[in-house]
Design an enzyme around this catalytic site. Sequence first.
Site, PDB file in Angstrom:
ATOM      1  N   GLY A 171       9.708  -5.132 -63.375  1.00  0.00           N
ATOM      2  CA  GLY A 171      10.581  -4.659 -64.433  1.00  0.00           C
ATOM      3  C   GLY A 171      11.981  -5.224 -64.309  1.00  0.00           C
ATOM      4  O   GLY A 171      12.198  -6.286 -63.708  1.00  0.00           O
TER       5      GLY A 171
ATOM      6  N   GLY B 272      16.698  -1.382 -63.149  1.00  0.00           N
ATOM      7  CA  GLY B 272      15.754  -0.330 -62.774  1.00  0.00           C
ATOM      8  C   GLY B 272      15.173  -0.553 -61.392  1.00  0.00           C
ATOM      9  O   GLY B 272      15.021   0.386 -60.601  1.00  0.00           O
TER      10      GLY B 272
ATOM     11  N   GLU C  35       9.390  -7.073 -58.410  1.00  0.00           N
ATOM     12  CA  GLU C  35       9.546  -8.350 -59.119  1.00  0.00           C
ATOM     13  C   GLU C  35      10.497  -8.072 -60.267  1.00  0.00           C
ATOM     14  O   GLU C  35      10.195  -7.273 -61.159  1.00  0.00           O
ATOM     15  CB  GLU C  35       8.189  -8.859 -59.615  1.00  0.00           C
ATOM     16  CG  GLU C  35       8.262 -10.259 -60.195  1.00  0.00           C
ATOM     17  CD  GLU C  35       7.811 -10.315 -61.638  1.00  0.00           C
ATOM     18  OE1 GLU C  35       8.698 -10.406 -62.518  1.00  0.00           O
ATOM     19  OE2 GLU C  35       6.604 -10.256 -61.895  1.00  0.00           O
TER      20      GLU C  35
ATOM     21  N   CYS D 299       8.356 -13.111 -67.623  1.00  0.00           N
ATOM     22  CA  CYS D 299       9.325 -13.207 -66.528  1.00  0.00           C
ATOM     23  C   CYS D 299       9.544 -14.646 -66.090  1.00  0.00           C
ATOM     24  O   CYS D 299      10.530 -14.946 -65.417  1.00  0.00           O
ATOM     25  CB  CYS D 299       8.868 -12.355 -65.349  1.00  0.00           C
ATOM     26  SG  CYS D 299       7.222 -12.752 -64.748  1.00  0.00           S
TER      27      CYS D 299
ATOM     28  N   GLU E 101      19.850 -12.857 -67.518  1.00  0.00           N
ATOM     29  CA  GLU E 101      18.553 -12.973 -68.166  1.00  0.00           C
ATOM     30  C   GLU E 101      18.608 -12.333 -69.547  1.00  0.00           C
ATOM     31  O   GLU E 101      19.031 -11.189 -69.698  1.00  0.00           O
ATOM     32  CB  GLU E 101      17.464 -12.294 -67.329  1.00  0.00           C
ATOM     33  CG  GLU E 101      16.070 -12.447 -67.919  1.00  0.00           C
ATOM     34  CD  GLU E 101      15.003 -11.727 -67.089  1.00  0.00           C
ATOM     35  OE1 GLU E 101      13.844 -12.133 -67.170  1.00  0.00           O
ATOM     36  OE2 GLU E 101      15.355 -10.765 -66.379  1.00  0.00           O
TER      37      GLU E 101
END
Length: 474
Positions: free
Chosen positions: A213, A217, A237, A274, A357
């Site tokens: 995620g 978080g 990850e 991702c 990102e």
Amino acid sequence: MVSTTPSQATPSDASLPLDTVLDRAAAAGVRARAVPPAERARLLTAVADALDAAAGTLVPVAHRESHLPEARLTGELARTTFQCRLFAERLASGALDDVRVDHADPDWPMGARPDIRRTTVPLGPVLVFAASNFPFAFSVAGGDTVSALAAGCPVVVKAHPGHPELSRLTAAVASAALDDAGAPAHLLQLIEGEREGAEAVRDHRVKAVGFTGSTRGGRYLFQLAADRPDPIPFYGELGSTNPVVVTPAGWAERGTDIATGFAASFTLGSGQFCTQPGVVFVPDVDAFVGALPPLTAGPMLDDRIAGAYADGLDQLAAHGRVCTARRIGGGEGLPDIALLRTTTDAVREDPSLISTEVFGPASLLVEYGSLDEVEAVLAGFGGTLTGTVQGGHGLDEDGRRLLDALAGHAGRVIWNEWPTGVTVSDAQQHGGPWPASTAPTTTSVGTAAVNRFRRPVAYQNVPRQALPPEIRDR
């Protein structure tokens, strides 16, 4: 137990008190340690068979909740069941064993050496946080769950709120398959809710956490795991901008192929991968943008993700050293597709430009004058899941230098291919230094992922009959 079909599935675990779920997981952990690898293999195969049989029910629900195309979801479910069977095959063959045996040696240079045999044992109950963008492959029966089950650990999955009905259905199918196959009771359970997830991270019965995620978080939960009286491994990850360097030789020799490949990669799944190539170094931004084919993207996973994408894109575009190279309005219910541009000088002044990102169909094009400039920028890059070089038809000295530079930051280094599409295999590495992951020595994809959920134990001078079977002399 009577098998539960998808249409009969109910959120039974999710409606139970968390304390009950964790008590059940702890009890299952004791029983699961005694299940031999060949039996674990049979259980994983049973789960795969059940999920394949339920595809006709699961895929439409996934489509409705995630907005992803049914063809993509059908392929993702096939990936998920392939992963189950791959781990099962490796378990049955002994390929996942990590065994080392030192026989007694009275002439050992350090002094007489005793008989020492090293193997691994399961950590215990594992808490898995499901991801939003892969409702099968990184969710209830995804890679974290399968690798933990392969290691001999019970799993408690915290369902993602983006696909709650699918999570309950998948859990019902998988847990019923495990029960029917004779697995220890409550080997796989489901919980829901942010508060419940955080409480489970803190609970002493949970022995490891798998998370896919956001960086924000993941960092919060990672800190919870570290602040426990008994800190536990947190395998997160997180975020990655996945740099790509297009060399002058690559652009001269393969320019059209590179532009076409990039267009497909950065818009794949509406940029919600991702491994999306979020930062691309090019010798000529205008020529690169001019060579791109028509660009399209589908809807985002949900309104929350769409809103975060729009906000992040606007913030990056508002930076004084960033301008828009191309922006295509998505229209009703669709995201904008955006290519922003900047320079290596601007990135050296503000490295956050290449570490931010933007989760969606957008990439930042960084124009450079020489590859020395690119290498200087890469030296300050944080950790990434991937790093890619798009070079000429043959590997030259520039390509070698860049691959070496990227290997210092990325978990997977790629030559003349694109980072989207992470195959499940024995050699796969999906991770990297922070902020790509919280544990750069591990992978969340591939059979090596099993190593996250077991720990080594050495047996010294232990009689053969008391040794685990894999370290007994045959």
